[in-house]
Design a protein around this motif. Structure first.
Motif: not given
Length: 396
Positions: A46-62
């Motif tokens: 499993s991979v759990v990503g902490a999102n970054t809203v400043r980096c566009g769509y890829p950052g919001q589905v980290a």
């Protein structure tokens, strides 16, 4: 106590202003964590990503972004966002997956490529967004709130600008010995006093920068740790992820007013002390059991608040604890032996994970010049916008 999970591996990408993609930083941190765990990427369930809203769509589905960057292999992917607490919420999500039996090995990743200068809201008109409102209605950047807390301490407890400068001097000394820190030069109190005023009484060197950086952890079940030959792994014993109680009587980002409450309603506990208290209760430990703490020093004055919120001293005694040298390396309870945000700057989704990376190094006895003697238990704590509290207790 809800059950422990093992830290199988920890890895970081150095903080700085590199001008590259957050995906690159996070992938390097992830590979470092995998190497530290002695695991191949294919072993991660499993991979759990902490999102970054400043980096566009890829950052919001980290979670998916990093799984793709490492090479799709069928692992479960999850993405979480909780502002500054995103990294700790990612750790909490991974822990829940492990304790529930959904996964034995989980990769947690947080990474950011932050803009230059202070954080600001995205463009557009959003009157239902409290973060947008405080900029539009008050013109209040983050340092304005930090300054309010600093002024509060000065009025209530007699703290001084010299006390705030001592925090920076302490953290810069620790950061100078940390290869992952962005700022690695000692700082004097005179240099703090000579830096420009940003929001009175706080000066430029009282306030953390915004940075690029990444941190990652490989977490696993205790059985997985034993199978890998780890007889005494660092263990995450508690994660606090609570929210405030009504009424909120202290002004915090991004609020522009405290809660209204009917006359005679009981006073609620302040939010920050309750974050640590929940972690202590879950871990079965207290502040007297700690070897070190990593706190979210967005400003020098806020670090002093955290001393009191963690129960390291009584209300109003934070500056006294600092002056005594108790929170410096070699002191009774070192705080921010990593160098803290003062030395790193803030890479929002990575920072809470980086705090646990520091605990891991310290509890393993691998922190080099920053090593806290005989470290056996540590706590991290921070607070994200919109009522996201987070605290992690790790032991060995």
């Amino acid at each position: 106590m809800t059950g422990e999970v093992a830290v199988l591996g920890a890895g970081m990408h150095p903080w700085g202003k590199w001008g590259r993609s957050f995906v690159e930083y996070g992938t390097k941190a992830a590979r470092a964590a995998l190497a530290d765990a002695g695991l191949e990427w294919s072993a991660i369930q499993s991979v759990v990503g902490a999102n970054t809203v400043r980096c566009g769509y890829p950052g919001q589905v980290a979670g998916a972004t990093f799984a793709r960057a490492l090479g799709w292999q069928g692992a479960r992917v999850t993405s979480v966002y909780a502002a500054c607490a995103s990294g700790a919420r990612a750790i909490d999500t991974a822990r829940a997956q492990i304790l529930s039996g959904m996964a034995d090995t989980v990769l947690v990743v947080g990474s950011d490529a932050a803009p230059k200068g202070f954080f600001a809201p995205a463009g557009g008109e959003r009157p239902d967004d409290p973060d947008w409102l405080r900029f539009r209605v008050l013109g209040a950047t983050n340092p304005a709130y930090f300054a309010l807390w600093a002024r509060r301490r000065m009025a209530m407890y007699g703290d001084t600008a010299e006390d705030f400068a001592r925090v920076k001097v302490k953290n810069a000394a620790a950061g100078a010995a940390n290869p992952y820190a962005r700022y690695r030069s000692p700082v004097t109190a005179e240099e703090v006093a000579a830096s420009p005023v940003v929001a009175d009484p706080l000066r430029l060197l009282d306030i953390c920068a915004t940075s690029d950086g990444a941190a990652a952890l490989v977490l696993g079940s205790m059985e997985t740790a034993r199978r890998l030959g780890m007889s005494r792994p660092v263990r995450i014993r508690a994660v606090s992820s609570i929210s405030p109680s009504h009424p909120r009587t202290a002004l915090d980002l991004p609020d522009i007013a405290t809660d209204s409450a009917p006359p005679g309603s009981p006073a609620s506990d302040l939010f920050r002390p309750s974050i640590a208290r929940a972690a202590y209760e879950e871990a079965g430990l207290g502040p007297e059991d700690l070897s070190l703490a990593e706190v979210y020093d967005l400003s020098t004055a806020l670090e002093l608040e955290w001393y009191e919120d963690l129960g390291l001293c009584g209300p109003g005694e934070g500056a006294k604890l600092l002056r005594e040298g108790a929170t410096a390396l070699g002191g009774r309870i070192p705080v921010n032996p990593s160098g803290g945000l003062a030395s790193f700057g803030e890479a929002v989704p990575a920072q809470a994970i980086a705090q646990v990376c520091e605990l891991t190094q310290q509890l393993r006895g691998q922190a080099g010049e920053r090593q806290v003697a005989a470290a056996s238990a540590g706590i991290t704590v921070n607070q994200g916008l919109f009522g996201h509290g987070s605290s992690v207790v790790a032991v060995r």
